[in-house]
Write an enzyme that holds these catalytic residues in place. Sequence first.
Site, PDB file in Angstrom:
ATOM      1  N   TYR A  32       0.860  -1.189   0.000  1.00  0.00           N
ATOM      2  CA  TYR A  32       0.000   0.000   0.000  1.00  0.00           C
ATOM      3  C   TYR A  32       0.900   1.244   0.000  1.00  0.00           C
ATOM      4  O   TYR A  32       0.875   2.072   0.909  1.00  0.00           O
ATOM      5  CB  TYR A  32      -0.972   0.014   1.185  1.00  0.00           C
ATOM      6  N   LEU A  33       1.702   1.314  -1.061  1.00  0.00           N
ATOM      7  CA  LEU A  33       2.775   2.305  -1.116  1.00  0.00           C
ATOM      8  C   LEU A  33       2.252   3.738  -1.223  1.00  0.00           C
ATOM      9  O   LEU A  33       1.252   3.996  -1.884  1.00  0.00           O
ATOM     10  CB  LEU A  33       3.690   1.995  -2.312  1.00  0.00           C
ATOM     11  N   HIS A  37       7.089   5.804   1.094  1.00  0.00           N
ATOM     12  CA  HIS A  37       7.821   4.682   0.502  1.00  0.00           C
ATOM     13  C   HIS A  37       8.593   5.148  -0.748  1.00  0.00           C
ATOM     14  O   HIS A  37       9.726   4.740  -0.978  1.00  0.00           O
ATOM     15  CB  HIS A  37       6.855   3.561   0.069  1.00  0.00           C
ATOM     16  N   LYS A 148      10.486   7.436  10.283  1.00  0.00           N
ATOM     17  CA  LYS A 148       9.143   7.422  10.876  1.00  0.00           C
ATOM     18  C   LYS A 148       9.030   6.337  11.948  1.00  0.00           C
ATOM     19  O   LYS A 148       8.225   6.438  12.865  1.00  0.00           O
ATOM     20  CB  LYS A 148       8.127   7.167   9.772  1.00  0.00           C
ATOM     21  N   SER A 184       1.074   7.494   6.079  1.00  0.00           N
ATOM     22  CA  SER A 184       1.050   6.109   6.546  1.00  0.00           C
ATOM     23  C   SER A 184      -0.004   5.364   5.737  1.00  0.00           C
ATOM     24  O   SER A 184      -1.034   5.941   5.377  1.00  0.00           O
ATOM     25  CB  SER A 184       0.676   6.084   8.035  1.00  0.00           C
TER      26      SER A 184
HETATM   27  P1  AMP Z   1       5.759   0.062   5.994  1.00  0.00           P
HETATM   28  O1  AMP Z   1       5.278  -0.431   4.673  1.00  0.00           O
HETATM   29  O2  AMP Z   1       4.780   0.942   6.706  1.00  0.00           O
HETATM   30  O3  AMP Z   1       6.397  -0.987   6.863  1.00  0.00           O
HETATM   31  O4  AMP Z   1       6.960   1.051   5.644  1.00  0.00           O
HETATM   32  C1  AMP Z   1       8.066   0.615   4.899  1.00  0.00           C
HETATM   33  C2  AMP Z   1       9.196   1.577   5.119  1.00  0.00           C
HETATM   34  O5  AMP Z   1       8.761   2.896   4.760  1.00  0.00           O
HETATM   35  C3  AMP Z   1       9.631   1.641   6.586  1.00  0.00           C
HETATM   36  O6  AMP Z   1      11.053   1.728   6.633  1.00  0.00           O
HETATM   37  C4  AMP Z   1       8.985   2.918   7.086  1.00  0.00           C
HETATM   38  O7  AMP Z   1       9.708   3.534   8.137  1.00  0.00           O
HETATM   39  C5  AMP Z   1       9.000   3.787   5.834  1.00  0.00           C
HETATM   40  N1  AMP Z   1       7.951   4.797   5.890  1.00  0.00           N
HETATM   41  C6  AMP Z   1       6.647   4.620   6.216  1.00  0.00           C
HETATM   42  N2  AMP Z   1       5.984   5.799   6.211  1.00  0.00           N
HETATM   43  C7  AMP Z   1       6.900   6.744   5.894  1.00  0.00           C
HETATM   44  C8  AMP Z   1       6.845   8.176   5.735  1.00  0.00           C
HETATM   45  N3  AMP Z   1       5.732   8.861   5.924  1.00  0.00           N
HETATM   46  N4  AMP Z   1       7.992   8.818   5.389  1.00  0.00           N
HETATM   47  C9  AMP Z   1       9.153   8.126   5.203  1.00  0.00           C
HETATM   48  N5  AMP Z   1       9.257   6.784   5.343  1.00  0.00           N
HETATM   49  C10 AMP Z   1       8.168   6.112   5.678  1.00  0.00           C
END
Ligand code: AMP
Length: 286
Positions: A32-33, A37, A148, A184
Amino acid sequence: MRVISSPRKMNKILLEEKMAGKSIGLVPTLGYLHKGHIALIKRARKINDIVAVSIFLNPKQFSAKAFRKYPKAPKQDLNICKAEGVDYVFMPNAGSMYPESFDSSVEVPQLIGKLNGNSIRWHYRAVLTVVAKLFNIIQPNRAYFGKKDPHQLALIKRMVLDLNFPIKIISVPTKRAKDGLALSSRNSLLTPEEREAALVIPKVIKAAEIKVKGGSTDRKAITKTMTKMIDGVSSVKLDFVAVVDADSLDADRFGDDTLIYVSVFVGGKKLTDNRVVNSSRQSRNK
Ligand code: AMP
């Protein structure tokens, strides 16, 4: 762009790329990019010959209910990866990552219990284990993580040092929406009213930041103020707030940087954000 689901196949292909002298950058995600991401992918694209994005909603790091509710959009994710020039998307299924006989886990026992105590030790154990698996499958030169999630970042850095993964961990600043809310995947689940209520998060962080920058070292008083602000919004439920030393995650240590962290539930959806404030001037005064 190639989409690979088999761990063994992914490992073989990327080993061949490495043998050919190419550097590999890995961006691990749950899917769910969004633009957060994408910021990680863009950073990886800048200096690596090969960029691999893993999209794996790791069931072991969620409760069954949270796993079911987590937003999913694999087609849209693949379009984003393609547009960003990703070379490989690793999209395994849970069965291939965790065959029935699976029985290992990675633990960083001291650090894992910091920040919010032991309550979600199992969650971080599952995160570390899957990241270790991804590192072994993809064998990247560099791996990209968001600031984050500072607890996750600290744990992964510790694991990489302790277990001698020859991988450089690169941390990328948090992307926020115009209204200040950190991007998010879970934001898509918020109703307009919930989103409005969630704006207390950046406000709470700002209030704490002003105190830390102003030289306050009374972290208990700061977290009390933060808690009060959150309690003032009826639809927002406090998970926890923390003001700690950014490196050790210790509340009673005063290093160069202070981490301000907020975790809340809005309509049952967990939202987190944080800020690292340079407090070296203050620590010198201590
Ligand atoms: P997730 O899919 O939520 O596990 O996120 C994957 C990666 O993206 C992780 O390293 C998170 O810290 C990073 N990430 C998630 N949301 C953000 C954001 N708003 N800004 C920067 N990096 C993010």
